[in-house]
Design a protein around this motif. Structure first.
Motif, PDB file in Angstrom:
ATOM      1  N   VAL A 137       0.841  -1.204   0.000  1.00  0.00           N
ATOM      2  CA  VAL A 137       0.000   0.000   0.000  1.00  0.00           C
ATOM      3  C   VAL A 137       0.876   1.254   0.000  1.00  0.00           C
ATOM      4  O   VAL A 137       0.617   2.216  -0.734  1.00  0.00           O
ATOM      5  N   THR A 192      -6.749   0.423  -1.961  1.00  0.00           N
ATOM      6  CA  THR A 192      -6.370   1.182  -0.764  1.00  0.00           C
ATOM      7  C   THR A 192      -5.155   2.058  -1.045  1.00  0.00           C
ATOM      8  O   THR A 192      -5.119   3.236  -0.673  1.00  0.00           O
ATOM      9  N   PHE A 204      -9.807   2.965   8.154  1.00  0.00           N
ATOM     10  CA  PHE A 204      -8.972   2.405   7.090  1.00  0.00           C
ATOM     11  C   PHE A 204      -9.295   0.908   6.930  1.00  0.00           C
ATOM     12  O   PHE A 204      -9.497   0.211   7.921  1.00  0.00           O
ATOM     13  N   PHE A 228     -14.117   1.935   2.422  1.00  0.00           N
ATOM     14  CA  PHE A 228     -13.677   2.315   1.081  1.00  0.00           C
ATOM     15  C   PHE A 228     -14.505   3.494   0.563  1.00  0.00           C
ATOM     16  O   PHE A 228     -13.956   4.444  -0.004  1.00  0.00           O
TER      17      PHE A 228
END
Length: 235
Positions: free
Chosen positions: A60, A138, A191, A214
């Motif tokens: 990420v 993400t 998150f 999301f």
């Protein structure tokens, strides 16, 4: 193709093969070893979570870094003001950044995941690959948010640096989110990283609250972009 070449030129970690190997393989492996040593006194399940969580967070972080660094380069050559003030979400501009970040992050995920699978008896690589679209999404969202947050600021990497520092904490990699104090637990649940790690570990599956995180990040990105564009136009 020219846009992709510019992205590779603009992101320092992709400048040449030596830097790619150092930043996307050697340094992540050092981070993984360090965190595994940190959790060596725990149970094998803790080591599994540490390894998987670290791999996901590194992937990420790589994706977000590529998007943000490329955007900062565009700021430095005065490209963003013309493009984004007209169509902030135009995929002609953002699409190549998303593509490059996803491909590079995907290679890192497969490489680190494959090496990590050699260290563990618990099979996880197939679930990691299945969950990879959520990991890439993400990274894209956090990279976009970091880019917009730093747009026009003296330190354009301020949010990226903060996220890079706290990503492991917010993901519940070292300590399960369930054991966090209420405020920190609420912040971590914004998150989706903890939910993704649990999905890979088959501890729990994505529920509505996980999916909502999301949508929250997407909504935040849209609102923040509109506010930032309006602010820069008037200043």
């Amino acid at each position: 193709m020219s846009a992709i070449r510019i992205i590779f030129k603009s992101v320092s970690v992709l400048a040449n093969l030596r830097l790619i190997l150092i930043n996307l393989l050697l340094l992540p492996l050092i981070s993984i070893c360090f965190l595994l040593l940190l959790g060596q006194s725990g149970s094998s399940s803790d080591s599994t979570r540490l390894l998987i969580g670290t791999i996901i967070c590194l992937t990420v972080s790589t994706s977000a870094n590529i998007i943000c660094s490329s955007f900062v380069y565009d700021q430095n050559i005065s490209l963003t003001q013309d493009v984004l003030s007209i169509k902030p979400h135009h995929l002609t501009y953002w699409g190549p950044k998303y593509l490059v970040s996803t491909v590079i992050a995907g290679c890192e995920l497969l490489l680190l995941g494959g090496l990590g699978q050699l260290l563990l008896t618990t099979p996880f690589l197939s679930r990691l690959i299945i969950t990879s679209p959520l990991i890439f999404l993400t990274g894209i969202l956090l990279g976009y948010l970091s880019a917009i947050a730093g747009w026009g600021q003296e330190n354009p990497y301020w949010l990226l640096n903060i996220l890079g520092t706290f990503l492991i904490l917010l993901s519940g990699t070292i300590i399960p989110v369930e054991k966090y104090p209420p405020f920190l637990k609420y912040l971590a649940e914004i998150f989706p990283l903890n939910a993704i790690i649990n999905e890979v570990l088959a501890v729990s599956y994505l529920d509505l609250s996980s999916i909502a995180s999301f949508f929250f990040l997407i909504l935040l990105a849209i609102i923040w972009t509109k506010l930032k564009v309006r602010y820069l136009i008037h200043h």
